[in-house]
Motif scaffolding. Structure first.
Motif, short mmCIF file in Angstrom:
data_model
loop_
_atom_site.label_atom_id
_atom_site.label_comp_id
_atom_site.label_asym_id
_atom_site.label_seq_id
_atom_site.Cartn_x
_atom_site.Cartn_y
_atom_site.Cartn_z
N UNK A 1 85.10 34.08 73.50
CA UNK A 1 85.27 35.13 74.52
C UNK A 1 86.43 36.17 73.63
N UNK A 2 86.74 37.16 74.30
CA UNK A 2 87.72 37.23 73.46
C UNK A 2 87.68 38.87 72.89
N UNK A 3 88.52 39.05 72.45
CA UNK A 3 88.05 40.26 71.44
C UNK A 3 88.28 40.23 69.79
N UNK A 4 86.94 40.85 69.14
CA UNK A 4 87.10 40.05 68.11
C UNK A 4 88.74 40.53 66.98
N UNK A 5 88.54 40.13 66.18
CA UNK A 5 89.86 40.10 65.36
C UNK A 5 89.59 40.97 63.94
N UNK A 6 88.53 40.71 63.82
CA UNK A 6 87.45 41.85 62.26
C UNK A 6 86.19 41.83 62.94
N UNK A 7 85.36 43.01 62.23
CA UNK A 7 84.21 43.28 62.28
C UNK A 7 83.80 43.54 60.76
N UNK A 8 82.81 42.64 60.80
CA UNK A 8 82.27 43.76 59.71
C UNK A 8 80.11 43.94 60.07
N UNK A 9 80.44 44.80 59.33
CA UNK A 9 78.56 45.60 59.57
C UNK A 9 78.64 45.42 58.37
N UNK A 10 76.97 44.67 58.26
CA UNK A 10 75.30 44.26 57.66
C UNK A 10 74.69 45.48 57.90
N UNK A 11 74.25 46.09 56.74
CA UNK A 11 73.10 47.37 56.11
C UNK A 11 72.11 46.03 56.00
N UNK A 12 70.95 45.54 57.39
CA UNK A 12 70.01 44.84 56.60
C UNK A 12 68.48 45.65 56.16
N UNK A 13 67.52 45.10 55.10
CA UNK A 13 66.69 45.61 55.27
C UNK A 13 65.50 44.57 54.68
N UNK A 14 64.98 44.42 53.43
CA UNK A 14 64.39 43.18 54.31
C UNK A 14 64.46 41.63 52.71
N UNK A 15 65.22 41.97 52.68
CA UNK A 15 65.78 40.64 52.14
C UNK A 15 66.29 39.43 52.15
N UNK A 16 65.33 38.23 53.06
CA UNK A 16 65.57 37.60 53.92
C UNK A 16 66.53 36.46 53.03
N UNK A 17 65.82 36.15 51.80
CA UNK A 17 66.59 35.42 51.20
C UNK A 17 68.75 35.54 50.71
N UNK A 18 68.33 36.55 50.75
CA UNK A 18 69.65 37.36 49.91
C UNK A 18 70.57 36.66 51.61
N UNK A 19 69.94 38.07 52.08
CA UNK A 19 70.28 37.62 53.85
C UNK A 19 71.09 36.15 54.13
N UNK A 20 70.01 34.90 53.90
CA UNK A 20 70.79 33.88 54.03
C UNK A 20 71.96 33.47 53.20
N UNK A 21 71.96 33.70 52.42
CA UNK A 21 73.29 34.03 51.69
C UNK A 21 74.21 34.30 52.23
N UNK B 1 60.27 39.48 62.99
CA UNK B 1 60.39 38.56 62.98
C UNK B 1 61.28 37.50 62.54
N UNK B 2 61.26 37.13 60.99
CA UNK B 2 61.61 36.47 60.20
C UNK B 2 62.99 36.55 60.53
N UNK B 3 63.17 37.60 59.96
CA UNK B 3 64.73 38.54 59.48
C UNK B 3 65.61 38.80 61.55
N UNK B 4 65.07 38.47 62.77
CA UNK B 4 65.47 37.99 63.68
C UNK B 4 65.81 36.82 63.87
N UNK B 5 65.42 35.86 63.33
CA UNK B 5 65.23 34.59 63.53
C UNK B 5 66.84 34.11 62.87
N UNK B 6 66.45 34.25 61.70
CA UNK B 6 67.77 34.33 60.84
C UNK B 6 68.85 34.64 61.28
N UNK B 7 69.36 36.05 61.82
CA UNK B 7 70.33 36.41 62.47
C UNK B 7 70.51 36.01 63.39
N UNK B 8 69.28 35.70 64.34
CA UNK B 8 69.98 34.84 65.67
C UNK B 8 70.22 33.71 65.73
#
Length: 420
Positions: free
Chosen positions: A87-107, A132-139
């Motif tokens: 809970x509470x306000x974030x201290x830092x916001x990171x915005x990640x642009x994602x296409x279709x490289x799930x293995x690099x996203x996992x890294x 679904x693969x990318x959603x599952x990784x992020x979630x």
């Protein structure tokens, strides 16, 4: 007389009992039917593999129309995963642009999990490819708050029409004269080099500008946030002291670089000299080739960029970063000044991307990252920063790359602030 009254009362009583029984039965049927409907719906979602790992979102990949509806619904609901745990306000916001490289996203996610104080972050993943693969990784992330947003003009949602590739579009290398004779859709609008648009080339610039608008204007979790948003990509990897270094930069900026518009927590110099450069910073004018990784933008700078929407959206270069360099010193009259960490806190792991789609080696990237971390470990978490040099802040023109001559791209891009 008395008998008739008794009979009338008995009939009224029976009538009331009948009505009550009917209502109870009807209500039970409705409740059971609704439960059955929900259960059936749940079974269908699970059997189709469309259930996300968080119950507040259901993504349906069964058809293009249902996928489109899921995208718009998710952007509207803005379900923040793990909000109850952090809970509470974030201290830092990171915005990640994602296409279709799930293995690099996992890294990248692995590096985030290792980062100090990550529990205070808000991670925003902005997707232009939906699976679904990318959603599952992020979630699957459990160590901080997470929000997913979805680029609603992805070519995946428009496979045979603009902003995807319409079969009636002019071929890339057709001459303008020939195109006008054939009557293809965009015959009058090749780019500066005589080439016609390719949808997959234009998408990244579209996505970046939409994401910038959506994050600062529409993301509810960002309302009231006064810090910087750090922009990353799926093939980045952050060092464990990323947040520590960010806080040092923020404090240093207050006293020694108050006119710095942006922060650059990454660079492309590699890790060879990291231990000696770990605490070193410099100031410079913003350049695409140097400062497009781990770039931090404030709300104030966002408003400056938004004022240049038409210039961004009509400049004939399909790269968002080269376009940004063009804006710095033209539409934005005073060139953007950037505060740069010389010891990069962001690594680039991708060995394939927009132009190189074959021979991706994420396992090799993982090995290189571990080697880099070994080189860096003695230089992490410096106690203070040292300003090593001050470079000129000036507009540096470049030769535009083209790929962005189609007026349809210009119109769509300019409309993002109105059609979010």
């Amino acid at each position: 007389m008395r008998f008739r009254l008794l009979r009338r009362n008995l009939l009224l009583l029976l009538g009331v009992i009948f009505v009550l029984v009917t209502l109870l039965f009807s209500t039970r049927v409705l409740v059971v039917s609704e439960d059955d409907r929900r259960a059936a719906s749940s079974r269908n979602v699970v059997s189709n593999g469309n259930q996300g790992t968080n119950s507040c979102e259901i993504f349906n990949f069964a058809s293009l129309s249902e996928l489109t509806q899921s995208v718009y619904s998710a952007n509207y609901k803005q379900c923040v995963h793990n909000a109850d745990r952090f809970p509470g306000e974030p201290q830092l916001v990171l915005v990640v642009q994602v296409h279709n490289r799930p293995e690099y996203l996992r890294l990248l996610i692995k590096s985030l999990e290792r980062a100090a104080e990550v529990h205070s972050f808000l991670l925003i993943f902005s997707h232009d490819h939906f699976s679904q693969e990318i959603n599952t990784i992020v979630q699957g992330i459990t160590f901080c708050k997470v929000l997913q947003i979805y680029f609603p003009f992805s070519t995946q949602l428009y496979p045979k029409e603009f902003p995807g590739q319409d079969p009636r579009d002019c071929p890339r290398d057709m001459s303008k004269d020939e195109a006008q004779k054939t009557g293809c859709l965009n015959a009058d609008h090749p780019d500066s080099y005589g080439h016609y648009r390719e949808a997959f080339i234009t998408q990244t610039k579209h996505h970046w500008w939409w994401k910038l608008h959506f994050v600062w204007e529409r993301v509810q979790a960002m309302q009231g946030y006064s810090g910087f948003a750090v922009f990353l990509e799926e093939d980045n990897y952050i060092l464990p002291d990323f947040f520590h270094f960010y806080k040092l930069m923020i404090e240093f900026r207050k006293t020694s670089c108050q006119d710095c518009n942006m922060l650059a927590l990454g660079n492309h110099d590699g890790m060879t000299d990291f231990p000696s450069m770990s605490d070193k910073v410099l100031t410079s004018g913003w350049m695409s080739t140097k400062h497009n990784i781990g770039m931090a933008i404030s709300r104030e700078v966002y408003y400056k960029l938004m004022g240049c929407s038409n210039d961004y959206c009509t400049y004939d270069d399909y790269n968002w970063d080269w376009t940004l360099q063009h804006l710095s010193g033209t539409c934005i009259s005073k060139p953007l000044k950037v505060f740069v960490g010389q010891g990069s806190r962001v690594l680039h792991t991708g060995d394939c991307g927009l132009h190189q789609k074959d021979n991706c080696r994420p396992e090799l990237a993982s090995q290189k990252v571990e080697e880099s971390l070994q080189k860096a470990k003695d230089g992490l978490f410096p106690p203070r920063l040292v300003l090593s040099r001050v470079e000129p802040v000036e507009h540096k023109p470049h030769v535009k790359n083209g790929g962005w001559g189609d007026v349809r791209d210009h119109v769509l891009c300019n409309n993002y602030s109105k059609r979010l």
